[in-house]
Design an enzyme around this catalytic site. Structure first.
Site, PDB file in Angstrom:
ATOM      1  N   LYS A  51      11.893  17.609  53.657  1.00 18.11           N
ATOM      2  CA  LYS A  51      11.900  18.719  52.705  1.00 18.11           C
ATOM      3  C   LYS A  51      11.182  18.329  51.408  1.00 18.11           C
ATOM      4  CE  LYS A  51      16.446  17.556  50.768  1.00 18.11           C
ATOM      5  NZ  LYS A  51      17.812  18.042  50.497  1.00 18.11           N
ATOM      6  N   TYR A 281      -2.584  17.156  21.257  1.00 20.33           N
ATOM      7  CA  TYR A 281      -2.202  18.475  20.752  1.00 20.33           C
ATOM      8  C   TYR A 281      -1.143  18.358  19.656  1.00 20.33           C
ATOM      9  CZ  TYR A 281      -4.662  20.963  24.478  1.00 20.33           C
ATOM     10  OH  TYR A 281      -5.619  21.483  25.317  1.00 20.33           O
TER      11      TYR A 281
END
Length: 390
Positions: A51, A281
């Site tokens: 999974k 940033y």
């Protein structure tokens, strides 16, 4: 499982265009599997769980290895989409879906012969109708809810209703029963043992209806490690154990499993910065002394946790030494290499794994940001190819 020595045919199409890559050690995976199977001692069989893109290690690639190379007859997934990826890759392995099935998935479930969990009468009715429509049977395992309270039916009235409905669904074949433990890695096993007792109640209720089940399983990876001497079950389900992750708190890594992967990227720029300049940033990092800074070809869109890069004082490895992360964006990351003057363009950077005598593990990262170690690998982006090496 016997190794048929077949070559792995899955090769990432991005082999010439990636910015970073996961290097996955097939020998390490096989060694881990051998240790698990030796621990099981032939008493129970193993269902590999793939999974979450095989916990980040590549759904199709790992299916190729486990089915085509190692011969496991049944693989487990979490969703129909994951099973479909494996089927579309040309593998006729039995595929068992662990999670609840949205009704829009039912035609594909029947068409591709996926095994699904049964725990609600409405699903069984819809599934049988589609199986009749397609003119072919479909297989289910009953999911018993023993205390996880996620999906499943409880022993007693709920399970009786499911069994009554099954009797009215001739195209739906019951082949197994399973449950899932909520905290099997905890030192205190009392709740898990209570779940086990509840599961046996459900199992007895099913057997009273005359079913002979080839699949009876409850023990997940953590529980497999401390597996009691049981004779009434047939399989265990293992995902993270295969990849070297033992979540048991105490004792730690009883089976001696090994980490089987590294995540690496490249230096794309090297520059000097001066006092007072800022980096990234929002001018996140302020330069307080002359520095040499390198840009790396990876960002948080590749799956490196942003909070790990910005707030956890994290490291990467370059030339066998640690270098501090000082900034990250969606596609690029910045590190301090002032102490590594020999670093140059296109040098390899290790985000997780070993370089020389230094190591960065998922456990280290998880502790820094208080994150589940499995979420760190499962969230590594699809644009990071998985490369399988012996």
């Amino acid at each position: 499982m016997e190794d048929t020595n077949k070559e792995v045919s899955y090769v990432p199409e991005q082999h010439e265009v990636y910015n970073s890559y996961m290097e996955i050690d097939l020998k390490g995976i096989k060694d881990n599997l051998a240790k698990i199977l030796r621990h099981l001692d032939g008493k129970l069989e193993l269902i590999p769980v793939l999974k979450g893109n095989a916990y980040g290690f590549g759904e199709v690639g790992m299916a190729e290895i486990l089915y085509r190379q190692l011969g496991f007859p049944l693989l487990a997934c979490a969703q129909t989409y994951e099973a479909q990826l494996i089927r579309d890759a040309g593998m006729d392995v039995d595929l068992f879906i662990l999670g609840g099935i949205p009704f829009n998935n039912i035609p594909a479930v029947v068409r591709h012969d996926f095994i699904t969990p049964a725990f609600h009468v409405d699903y069984l009715v819809k599934l049988n109708e589609e199986a009749v429509k397609q003119g072919k049977p479909t297989r289910v395992k009953i999911k018993i809810d023993t205390g996880m309270n996620r999906i499943g039916c409880k022993p007693g009235k709920e399970l009786a209703a499911v069994l009554d409905t099954l009797a009215q669904c001739p195209q739906v074949k019951l082949i197994g029963v399973f449950t899932h433990f909520a905290e099997s890695e905890a030192e205190d096993k009392s709740f898990t043992l209570k779940q086990l007792e509840e599961f046996r109640k459900g199992l007895a209720q099913i057997k009273e209806r005359g079913y002979d089940l080839p699949y009876i399983h409850a023990f997940n990876s953590a529980a497999t490690v401390w597996l009691p001497d049981i004779t009434d079950f047939t399989h265990v389900r293992n995902g993270n154990l295969i990849f070297g992750f033992d979540k048991n708190i105490e004792p730690e890594n009883t089976l001696g499993l090994s980490m089987i992967f590294a995540w690496r990227a490249f230096i794309t720029h090297v520059k000097d910065v001066t006092v007072g300049e800022t980096i990234g940033y929002n001018r996140f990092f302020v330069v307080e002394h002359p520095m040499k800074v390198a840009t790396i070809s990876i960002g948080y869109a590749d799956g490196f946790p942003r909070n790990m890069a910005l707030y956890a004082n994290s490291d990467v490895l370059v030339h066998g030494q640690r270098a501090k992360v000082i900034g990250i964006a969606m596609d690029q990351m910045l590190i301090d290499i002032t102490h590594l003057p020999e670093v140059k363009l296109n040098d390899i950077v290790t985000l997780i794994g070993s370089d020389g005598k230094e190591h960065i593990t998922t456990e280290e990262i998880g502790e820094r940001i208080n994150a589940n170690i499995l979420s760190l690998t499962a969230l590594i982006s699809a644009r990071v190819p998985r490369i399988y090496v012996e």
